[in-house]
Design a protein around this motif. Structure first.
Motif, PDB file in Angstrom:
ATOM      1  N   GLY A 135       0.709  -1.402   0.063  1.00  0.00           N
ATOM      2  CA  GLY A 135       0.007  -0.095   0.198  1.00  0.00           C
ATOM      3  C   GLY A 135       0.928   1.223   0.081  1.00  0.00           C
ATOM      4  O   GLY A 135       0.371   2.298  -0.509  1.00  0.00           O
ATOM      5  N   ALA A 136       1.971   1.045   0.363  1.00  0.00           N
ATOM      6  CA  ALA A 136       3.134   2.239   0.370  1.00  0.00           C
ATOM      7  C   ALA A 136       2.791   3.258   1.487  1.00  0.00           C
ATOM      8  O   ALA A 136       1.801   3.790   1.734  1.00  0.00           O
ATOM      9  CB  ALA A 136       3.245   2.885  -1.028  1.00  0.00           C
ATOM     10  N   GLN A 137       3.814   3.563   2.316  1.00  0.00           N
ATOM     11  CA  GLN A 137       3.597   4.685   3.476  1.00  0.00           C
ATOM     12  C   GLN A 137       3.894   6.038   2.850  1.00  0.00           C
ATOM     13  O   GLN A 137       3.829   6.886   4.001  1.00  0.00           O
ATOM     14  CB  GLN A 137       4.726   4.024   4.473  1.00  0.00           C
ATOM     15  CG  GLN A 137       6.110   4.478   4.338  1.00  0.00           C
ATOM     16  CD  GLN A 137       7.072   3.460   3.437  1.00  0.00           C
ATOM     17  OE1 GLN A 137       6.158   2.587   2.800  1.00  0.00           O
ATOM     18  NE2 GLN A 137       8.095   3.556   3.365  1.00  0.00           N
ATOM     19  N   TRP A 153      -1.742   3.888   5.264  1.00  0.00           N
ATOM     20  CA  TRP A 153      -2.311   4.308   6.479  1.00  0.00           C
ATOM     21  C   TRP A 153      -3.861   4.127   6.520  1.00  0.00           C
ATOM     22  O   TRP A 153      -4.684   4.359   7.491  1.00  0.00           O
ATOM     23  CB  TRP A 153      -1.824   5.851   6.446  1.00  0.00           C
ATOM     24  CG  TRP A 153      -0.590   6.039   6.487  1.00  0.00           C
ATOM     25  CD1 TRP A 153       0.351   6.563   5.677  1.00  0.00           C
ATOM     26  CD2 TRP A 153       0.541   5.513   7.521  1.00  0.00           C
ATOM     27  NE1 TRP A 153       1.534   6.482   5.791  1.00  0.00           N
ATOM     28  CE2 TRP A 153       1.933   5.881   7.312  1.00  0.00           C
ATOM     29  CE3 TRP A 153       0.086   4.972   8.666  1.00  0.00           C
ATOM     30  CZ2 TRP A 153       2.886   5.744   7.895  1.00  0.00           C
ATOM     31  CZ3 TRP A 153       1.372   4.688   9.457  1.00  0.00           C
ATOM     32  CH2 TRP A 153       2.536   4.815   8.978  1.00  0.00           C
ATOM     33  N   LYS A 154      -4.419   3.570   5.426  1.00  0.00           N
ATOM     34  CA  LYS A 154      -5.681   3.327   5.432  1.00  0.00           C
ATOM     35  C   LYS A 154      -6.165   2.139   5.926  1.00  0.00           C
ATOM     36  O   LYS A 154      -7.175   1.869   6.313  1.00  0.00           O
ATOM     37  CB  LYS A 154      -6.390   3.495   3.894  1.00  0.00           C
ATOM     38  CG  LYS A 154      -7.632   3.579   3.570  1.00  0.00           C
ATOM     39  CD  LYS A 154      -8.225   3.682   2.125  1.00  0.00           C
ATOM     40  CE  LYS A 154      -9.564   3.955   2.209  1.00  0.00           C
ATOM     41  NZ  LYS A 154     -10.201   3.989   0.790  1.00  0.00           N
ATOM     42  N   TYR A 155      -5.448   1.284   5.661  1.00  0.00           N
ATOM     43  CA  TYR A 155      -5.806  -0.350   5.833  1.00  0.00           C
ATOM     44  C   TYR A 155      -4.820  -0.857   7.193  1.00  0.00           C
ATOM     45  O   TYR A 155      -3.576  -0.921   6.939  1.00  0.00           O
ATOM     46  CB  TYR A 155      -5.457  -1.106   4.736  1.00  0.00           C
ATOM     47  CG  TYR A 155      -6.416  -0.695   3.812  1.00  0.00           C
ATOM     48  CD1 TYR A 155      -7.819  -0.993   3.793  1.00  0.00           C
ATOM     49  CD2 TYR A 155      -6.090  -0.099   2.502  1.00  0.00           C
ATOM     50  CE1 TYR A 155      -8.615  -0.546   2.617  1.00  0.00           C
ATOM     51  CE2 TYR A 155      -6.852   0.424   1.627  1.00  0.00           C
ATOM     52  CZ  TYR A 155      -8.302   0.173   1.556  1.00  0.00           C
ATOM     53  OH  TYR A 155      -8.952   0.661   0.538  1.00  0.00           O
ATOM     54  N   ASP A 194      -2.347   8.762  14.834  1.00  0.00           N
ATOM     55  CA  ASP A 194      -3.109   7.596  15.446  1.00  0.00           C
ATOM     56  C   ASP A 194      -2.526   6.464  14.993  1.00  0.00           C
ATOM     57  O   ASP A 194      -2.296   5.516  15.793  1.00  0.00           O
ATOM     58  CB  ASP A 194      -4.391   7.854  15.564  1.00  0.00           C
ATOM     59  CG  ASP A 194      -4.932   8.996  16.543  1.00  0.00           C
ATOM     60  OD1 ASP A 194      -4.247   9.257  17.548  1.00  0.00           O
ATOM     61  OD2 ASP A 194      -6.153   9.287  16.477  1.00  0.00           O
ATOM     62  N   CYS A 195      -2.683   6.161  13.694  1.00  0.00           N
ATOM     63  CA  CYS A 195      -2.286   5.092  13.018  1.00  0.00           C
ATOM     64  C   CYS A 195      -0.833   4.665  13.167  1.00  0.00           C
ATOM     65  O   CYS A 195      -0.501   3.796  13.376  1.00  0.00           O
ATOM     66  CB  CYS A 195      -2.730   5.145  11.566  1.00  0.00           C
ATOM     67  SG  CYS A 195      -4.489   5.177  11.023  1.00  0.00           S
ATOM     68  N   GLY A 220       9.865  10.289  11.762  1.00  0.00           N
ATOM     69  CA  GLY A 220       8.595  10.974  11.769  1.00  0.00           C
ATOM     70  C   GLY A 220       8.082  11.189  10.381  1.00  0.00           C
ATOM     71  O   GLY A 220       8.342  10.633   9.492  1.00  0.00           O
ATOM     72  N   ASP A 221       6.885  11.895  10.611  1.00  0.00           N
ATOM     73  CA  ASP A 221       5.929  12.034   9.394  1.00  0.00           C
ATOM     74  C   ASP A 221       6.607  13.009   8.512  1.00  0.00           C
ATOM     75  O   ASP A 221       7.664  13.691   8.576  1.00  0.00           O
ATOM     76  CB  ASP A 221       4.723  12.583   9.839  1.00  0.00           C
ATOM     77  CG  ASP A 221       3.673  12.678   8.666  1.00  0.00           C
ATOM     78  OD1 ASP A 221       3.932  11.755   7.778  1.00  0.00           O
ATOM     79  OD2 ASP A 221       2.380  12.982   8.741  1.00  0.00           O
ATOM     80  N   GLN A 222       5.877  13.292   7.415  1.00  0.00           N
ATOM     81  CA  GLN A 222       6.230  14.297   6.262  1.00  0.00           C
ATOM     82  C   GLN A 222       7.822  13.975   5.746  1.00  0.00           C
ATOM     83  O   GLN A 222       8.856  14.713   5.968  1.00  0.00           O
ATOM     84  CB  GLN A 222       6.296  15.757   6.864  1.00  0.00           C
ATOM     85  CG  GLN A 222       6.589  16.808   5.811  1.00  0.00           C
ATOM     86  CD  GLN A 222       6.791  18.280   6.303  1.00  0.00           C
ATOM     87  OE1 GLN A 222       6.827  18.637   7.383  1.00  0.00           O
ATOM     88  NE2 GLN A 222       7.134  19.189   5.545  1.00  0.00           N
TER      89      GLN A 222
END
Length: 441
Positions: A135-137, A153-155, A194-195, A220-222
């Motif tokens: 699904g790729a992050q 992040w969806k599943y 949250d995920c 981290g994100d981004q």
């Protein structure tokens, strides 16, 4: 048995503080188009090879490629540079068949076994990095994303599959002395905190069932630059890994009339904003990737950028990994010589495709859409949509650039070309080698 440990805000080994510096070994166990020299994502490159050479022929090519890319002489060069640490990105497909359930592919473990044996022989610590997920992050090619949308992040089922994979890897290598730690996820982007925190928490727990020896690294994100929503986990062996490509986000830093001292000041300011997480979380925070490519300018200017950033890292006692060790003459220490058939193929492809051409094409499409149909488009929408448009271009690149070029090369020739990334067929960027030796002596 001794392992690298987190002690406060530093890494320690055998009871003493240790500085970790080295390279990222990209495009070995996860193909990246600009490094490999062929457009599209890892899975689309491999599917193009299967279209031309069949499943068996493609499998032969990539086995020879993996076996040739990183070997004894590469570790000798790394040791000669003074390196004591490498980060090794891998594709989850190395261990998992997308259409299989409950079985781990031995190919991944075979590659890791050989890797750790070389690490132990040359006393170089190794950090495996999950560079791709189902699904790729993140939305970009380096997460093996062929669609431009990060569905990881969806599943939840996809995230838990990666948690189980890390558990299997940890069970196999829990007593490995030259395993620095587990880099759980490369450059997450467009995630939900949250995920992400749930994934990290469950994966830490899964690893700790079988391995209490090794460090766990969280990004981290981004694209590993935003730690604002990261949870403080109850584990004494956690470290944080950030990535720093200042000229990607601030191309004005490449303006030639910008004073070198002013440029260093601006790079330092961005670096300081990232490294403050070391104080915020009370644990080591190191730079898992930084570097400058051929798109920054001539080699002399690029090495100046690398040197300046490296000095800033050293001043702040930041452990770092330079991207990258080996590629097709873009930003590496070592590359196949231009006389190899692989680089001749890359030169042909670059007449039709480069990463910059791809970005320009996607930008033109967005400009036309914005001008004619959706004049209210926002900059945020443009940013998100360009990933999808570039993914659409992958289809055309595969069908009209990659496959036609491969069809002109017989399988026997291509199998020989798979060895062109082997050390003996490569040339070393001596200025980079000298810089590493000066800093790491």
């Amino acid at each position: 048995m001794e392992f690298i440990k987190v002690v406060g805000k530093h890494f320690c080994y055998k009871g003493e503080k240790i500085r970790l510096r080295g390279f990222g070994v990209g495009t070995w166990l996860n193909l990246e188009h600009f490094m490999f020299g062929i457009p599209t994502s890892d899975q689309m490159i491999q599917s193009a090879f299967e279209t031309v050479y069949g499943k068996e022929g493609a499998g032969q090519f990539f086995k020879v490629y993996r076996d040739s890319f990183l070997g004894e002489k590469d570790f000798q060069l790394l040791k000669a540079c003074g390196v004591n640490f490498i980060r090794v990105p891998f594709n989850y497909r190395l261990f998992i068949n997308d259409n299989g359930i409950g079985e781990w592919k031995e190919e991944g473990f075979r590659c890791f076994d050989r890797l750790f044996a070389l690490g132990k022989k040359y006393e170089i610590f190794i950090m495996p990095d999950l560079h791709t997920t189902p699904g790729a992050q993140n939305p970009d090619w380096h997460s093996d994303n062929s669609y431009g949308v990060p569905l990881f992040w969806k599943y939840q089922v996809l995230r838990r599959q990666m948690t189980k994979l890390w558990g299997a890897i940890a069970a196999r290598y829990s007593e490995e002395p030259y395993l620095m730690g587990y880099d759980l996820l490369n450059e997450p982007a467009m995630a939900n905190w949250d995920c992400m925190n749930e994934f990290y928490e469950e994966t830490i727990e899964e690893i700790r069932k079988v391995d209490k020896n090794h460090v766990i690294v969280l990004e981290g994100d981004q694209f590993s630059m935003d730690f604002s929503g990261l949870k403080h986990f109850d584990d004494s062996q956690i470290a944080l890994g950030f990535h720093y490509y200042p000229t990607v986000w601030h191309p004005n830093l490449l303006e030639r009339d910008l004073d070198r001292k002013e440029r260093m000041k601006q790079i330092a300011n961005g670096l300081d904003q990232l490294v403050q997480i070391r104080e915020q979380f009370g644990c080591p925070a190191f730079c898992g990737e930084y570097g400058y490519g051929a798109d920054c300018g001539e080699p002399e200017y690029t090495i100046e950028l690398v040197k300046d950033t490296m000095e800033l890292m050293e001043e702040r006692e930041i452990d770092w990994l330079l991207w990258c060790y080996k590629d097709a003459h873009f930003m590496s220490l070592i590359s196949p010589t231009y006389q190899t058939n692989w680089m001749k193929l890359v030169s042909q492809i670059q007449k039709e495709w480069t990463q910059d051409i791809e970005k320009e094409q996607a930008g033109k499409l967005l400009d036309e859409i914005a001008e004619k149909d959706f004049t209210q488009i926002t900059e945020e929408e443009r940013y998100l949509l360009q990933f999808r448009l570039r993914a659409a271009l992958y289809v055309l690149q595969r069908n009209h650039v990659v496959i036609p070029k491969l069809q002109k090369i017989p399988l026997d020739n291509m199998l020989s070309m798979a060895k062109d990334f082997a050390y003996e067929n490569c040339e070393i960027y001596e200025n980079m080698k000298v810089l590493m030796q000066q800093v790491l002596r």
